[in-house]
Design an enzyme around this catalytic site. Structure first.
Site, PDB file in Angstrom:
ATOM      1  N   GLY A  12     -60.780 -30.183  80.552  1.00 14.04           N
ATOM      2  CA  GLY A  12     -60.547 -31.222  79.439  1.00 14.04           C
ATOM      3  C   GLY A  12     -61.552 -30.836  78.316  1.00 14.04           C
ATOM      4  O   GLY A  12     -61.327 -30.885  77.010  1.00 14.04           O
ATOM      5  N   GLY A  13     -62.958 -30.720  78.542  1.00 17.53           N
ATOM      6  CA  GLY A  13     -63.950 -30.227  77.622  1.00 17.53           C
ATOM      7  C   GLY A  13     -63.656 -29.231  77.012  1.00 17.53           C
ATOM      8  O   GLY A  13     -63.784 -28.914  75.807  1.00 17.53           O
ATOM      9  N   SER A  14     -63.152 -28.300  77.670  1.00 15.50           N
ATOM     10  CA  SER A  14     -62.963 -26.773  77.179  1.00 15.50           C
ATOM     11  C   SER A  14     -61.746 -26.688  76.325  1.00 15.50           C
ATOM     12  O   SER A  14     -61.576 -26.152  75.186  1.00 15.50           O
ATOM     13  CB  SER A  14     -62.786 -25.749  78.319  1.00 15.50           C
ATOM     14  OG  SER A  14     -63.579 -25.651  79.283  1.00 15.50           O
ATOM     15  N   ALA A  15     -60.832 -27.494  76.836  1.00 17.24           N
ATOM     16  CA  ALA A  15     -59.683 -27.831  75.733  1.00 17.24           C
ATOM     17  C   ALA A  15     -59.947 -28.478  74.417  1.00 17.24           C
ATOM     18  O   ALA A  15     -59.604 -27.816  73.287  1.00 17.24           O
ATOM     19  CB  ALA A  15     -58.578 -28.545  76.436  1.00 17.24           C
ATOM     20  N   LYS A  23     -55.283 -27.528  81.600  1.00 16.93           N
ATOM     21  CA  LYS A  23     -54.774 -26.292  82.229  1.00 16.93           C
ATOM     22  C   LYS A  23     -54.832 -26.769  83.558  1.00 16.93           C
ATOM     23  O   LYS A  23     -55.805 -27.612  84.313  1.00 16.93           O
ATOM     24  CB  LYS A  23     -55.562 -25.091  81.762  1.00 16.93           C
ATOM     25  CG  LYS A  23     -56.938 -25.199  81.934  1.00 16.93           C
ATOM     26  CD  LYS A  23     -57.311 -24.844  83.840  1.00 16.93           C
ATOM     27  CE  LYS A  23     -58.844 -24.702  84.079  1.00 16.93           C
ATOM     28  NZ  LYS A  23     -59.264 -25.363  85.594  1.00 16.93           N
ATOM     29  N   ASP A  36     -63.565 -21.752  80.289  1.00 20.13           N
ATOM     30  CA  ASP A  36     -62.249 -21.843  80.019  1.00 20.13           C
ATOM     31  C   ASP A  36     -61.590 -21.984  78.465  1.00 20.13           C
ATOM     32  O   ASP A  36     -60.622 -22.165  78.261  1.00 20.13           O
ATOM     33  CB  ASP A  36     -61.689 -23.025  80.720  1.00 20.13           C
ATOM     34  CG  ASP A  36     -61.998 -22.928  82.225  1.00 20.13           C
ATOM     35  OD1 ASP A  36     -61.958 -21.770  82.756  1.00 20.13           O
ATOM     36  OD2 ASP A  36     -62.270 -24.170  82.952  1.00 20.13           O
ATOM     37  N   VAL A  64     -61.370 -36.907  83.223  1.00 11.60           N
ATOM     38  CA  VAL A  64     -62.870 -35.843  83.017  1.00 11.60           C
ATOM     39  C   VAL A  64     -63.319 -35.365  84.535  1.00 11.60           C
ATOM     40  O   VAL A  64     -63.078 -36.253  85.528  1.00 11.60           O
ATOM     41  CB  VAL A  64     -63.653 -37.080  82.290  1.00 11.60           C
ATOM     42  CG1 VAL A  64     -65.101 -36.613  82.170  1.00 11.60           C
ATOM     43  CG2 VAL A  64     -63.187 -37.566  80.819  1.00 11.60           C
ATOM     44  N   ALA A  65     -63.829 -34.411  84.382  1.00 15.88           N
ATOM     45  CA  ALA A  65     -64.567 -33.838  85.411  1.00 15.88           C
ATOM     46  C   ALA A  65     -63.495 -33.644  86.466  1.00 15.88           C
ATOM     47  O   ALA A  65     -63.820 -33.864  87.700  1.00 15.88           O
ATOM     48  CB  ALA A  65     -65.768 -34.334  85.954  1.00 15.88           C
ATOM     49  N   ALA A  66     -62.240 -33.269  86.064  1.00 15.54           N
ATOM     50  CA  ALA A  66     -61.222 -33.152  87.332  1.00 15.54           C
ATOM     51  C   ALA A  66     -60.649 -31.831  87.488  1.00 15.54           C
ATOM     52  O   ALA A  66     -59.744 -31.800  88.258  1.00 15.54           O
ATOM     53  CB  ALA A  66     -60.058 -34.295  86.641  1.00 15.54           C
ATOM     54  N   GLY A  67     -61.073 -30.692  86.872  1.00 17.77           N
ATOM     55  CA  GLY A  67     -60.795 -29.352  87.353  1.00 17.77           C
ATOM     56  C   GLY A  67     -59.424 -28.980  86.285  1.00 17.77           C
ATOM     57  O   GLY A  67     -58.789 -28.427  86.465  1.00 17.77           O
TER      58      GLY A  67
HETATM   59  P1  ATP Z   1     -63.398 -27.312  84.342  1.00 17.16           P
HETATM   60  O1  ATP Z   1     -62.028 -27.181  84.971  1.00 17.16           O
HETATM   61  O2  ATP Z   1     -63.566 -26.471  82.900  1.00 17.16           O
HETATM   62  O3  ATP Z   1     -64.696 -26.966  85.100  1.00 17.16           O
HETATM   63  P2  ATP Z   1     -63.409 -29.909  84.408  1.00 17.16           P
HETATM   64  O4  ATP Z   1     -61.953 -30.376  83.767  1.00 17.16           O
HETATM   65  O5  ATP Z   1     -63.725 -29.946  85.780  1.00 17.16           O
HETATM   66  O6  ATP Z   1     -63.653 -28.509  83.448  1.00 17.16           O
HETATM   67  P3  ATP Z   1     -64.262 -31.725  81.959  1.00 17.16           P
HETATM   68  O7  ATP Z   1     -63.363 -32.780  81.862  1.00 17.16           O
HETATM   69  O8  ATP Z   1     -64.248 -30.455  80.973  1.00 17.16           O
HETATM   70  O9  ATP Z   1     -64.424 -30.936  83.585  1.00 17.16           O
HETATM   71  O10 ATP Z   1     -65.621 -32.370  82.126  1.00 17.16           O
HETATM   72  C1  ATP Z   1     -66.747 -31.830  82.824  1.00 17.16           C
HETATM   73  C2  ATP Z   1     -68.085 -32.559  82.201  1.00 17.16           C
HETATM   74  O11 ATP Z   1     -68.394 -31.997  80.826  1.00 17.16           O
HETATM   75  C3  ATP Z   1     -67.896 -33.817  82.179  1.00 17.16           C
HETATM   76  O12 ATP Z   1     -68.479 -34.631  83.176  1.00 17.16           O
HETATM   77  C4  ATP Z   1     -68.700 -34.233  80.882  1.00 17.16           C
HETATM   78  O13 ATP Z   1     -70.111 -34.725  80.923  1.00 17.16           O
HETATM   79  C5  ATP Z   1     -68.651 -32.954  80.097  1.00 17.16           C
HETATM   80  N1  ATP Z   1     -68.147 -32.909  78.760  1.00 17.16           N
HETATM   81  C6  ATP Z   1     -68.610 -32.513  77.470  1.00 17.16           C
HETATM   82  N2  ATP Z   1     -67.807 -32.425  76.654  1.00 17.16           N
HETATM   83  C7  ATP Z   1     -66.506 -32.932  77.293  1.00 17.16           C
HETATM   84  C8  ATP Z   1     -65.497 -33.374  76.506  1.00 17.16           C
HETATM   85  N3  ATP Z   1     -65.219 -32.992  75.304  1.00 17.16           N
HETATM   86  N4  ATP Z   1     -64.555 -34.024  77.403  1.00 17.16           N
HETATM   87  C9  ATP Z   1     -64.823 -34.193  78.607  1.00 17.16           C
HETATM   88  N5  ATP Z   1     -65.872 -33.972  79.201  1.00 17.16           N
HETATM   89  C10 ATP Z   1     -66.978 -33.282  78.348  1.00 17.16           C
END
Ligand code: ATP
Length: 302
Positions: A106-109, A11, A141, A100-103
């Site tokens: 990805g983890g929530s999806a 998202k 999310d 990953v950890a990019a806003g």
């Molecule tokens: P949000 O926008 O919801 O804050 P994000 O996109 O910034 O999320 P994610 O990619 O969800 O961040 O990852 C944040 C952290 O969550 C990662 O550093 C990782 O350690 C942890 N994590 C746990 N499960 C997952 C997963 N399935 N995929 C990616 N990261 C995950």
């Protein structure tokens, strides 16, 4: 049903207003979220529980494969709520394509995809509302990621009102590659506000303009009404500003940081413009992805 494949869509936030810190430690937010075609793929297989209830493998080494993975937490929430696992376990292979950890959530999806997969595997036919309640237990999310599309999200992210989905507009995503810790960005925003003595700025007019643009599918009303309160608090500010400038200079209609960053998304009006904007952004950004809006969220694939 002993296995399932689910697509987990990323998202972006077209609008993100961060309100005050609540007593439960979460901030009150109001956000317009938009699902993207950019997605992870998850493969699930039921096992006996001898190797433990959950086993996770992922092609991306930065992703934890233990109890910190949101997939693991979604399995736990599902089992607590339904007791469906009994003597079974589940193996989950995550084919990660969402940075990953990019806003980009990805983890929530992935967590939302897990709830959808388990509902199918155990043939429970749970309603979207029931899955939504489990989603809210797993993370902020996750409830949005279940249904995806375009939605107005409030509370700490668990209240999701689906909006008329937008057409499959092209988006260019780019990031300088810094990992960002969401909690730290929120903490910095609180500090900035405490220092200046100002609370959250009113942005009702912007939100109304955006919602009107979404209702009318009028991108001319959408472009000027994008906003993210977290842009001022990111530790990746320099890179974010640079990427926005390059995107706008190359012809993007609008550009904004997504979520807690550091990814910047640029809205472009067609594939030719997308190619031009991505070309320029790629010159400075280690991660550049062209994708488009999606009207879906976590989706089973046969
Ligand atoms: P949000 O926008 O919801 O804050 P994000 O996109 O910034 O999320 P994610 O990619 O969800 O961040 O990852 C944040 C952290 O969550 C990662 O550093 C990782 O350690 C942890 N994590 C746990 N499960 C997952 C997963 N399935 N995929 C990616 N990261 C995950």
């Amino acid at each position: 049903m002993l296995g399932a494949k689910v697509v987990a869509r990323a998202k972006i936030n077209l609008f993100l207003r961060v309100g005050d810190l609540r007593d439960d430690g979460f901030h009150e937010i109001r956000s317009v979220m938009q699902a993207l075609e950019l997605s992870d793929e998850l493969y699930f297989r039921v096992t006996d529980a001898r190797g433990g209830r959950v086993a996770i493998r992922c092609n991306e080494e930065d992703v934890p494969v233990g109890p910190d993975n949101l997939v693991w937490r979604a399995v736990d929430a599902f089992d607590v709520e339904t007791g469906a696992f009994g003597a079974n376990g589940v193996q989950v292979l995550i084919n990660k394509r969402i940075p990953v950890a990019a806003g980009l959530a990805g983890g929530s999806a992935d967590a939302a995809a897990t709830l959808v997969a388990l509902n199918r595997i155990f043939e429970l036919d749970l309603t979207h509302e029931r899955l939504g309640r489990m989603a809210a237990m797993v993370g902020s999310d996750v409830a949005f990621c279940l249904g995806g599309g375009t939605a107005l999200v409030s509370g700490r992210g668990e209240e999701v009102e689906r909006l008329e989905p937008l057409p499959p507009f092209h988006v260019v995503l780019a990031s300088m590659g810094q990992a960002v810790f969401t909690a730290e960005v929120y903490r910095r925003l609180d500090e900035i506000r405490a220092e200046s003595g100002a609370g959250a700025e009113s942005s009702d007019g912007i939100l109304e303009g955006l919602l009107a643009g979404i209702r009318g599918h009028s991108f001319e009303d959408i472009y000027p009404n994008l906003r993210n309160d977290l842009e001022s608090a990111t530790m990746a500010a320099e890179g974010v500003e640079q990427l926005k400038e390059v995107a706008l200079g190359a012809g993007a209609r609008a550009a904004l940081m997504s979520g807690s960053g550091p990814t910047v998304f640029a809205l472009v009006s067609g594939i030719e413009e997308a190619a031009e904007v991505a070309w320029e952004m790629e010159k400075i950004a280690p991660i550049t992805i062209v994708t488009s809006f999606s009207d879906r969220g976590a989706e089973l694939k046969d």
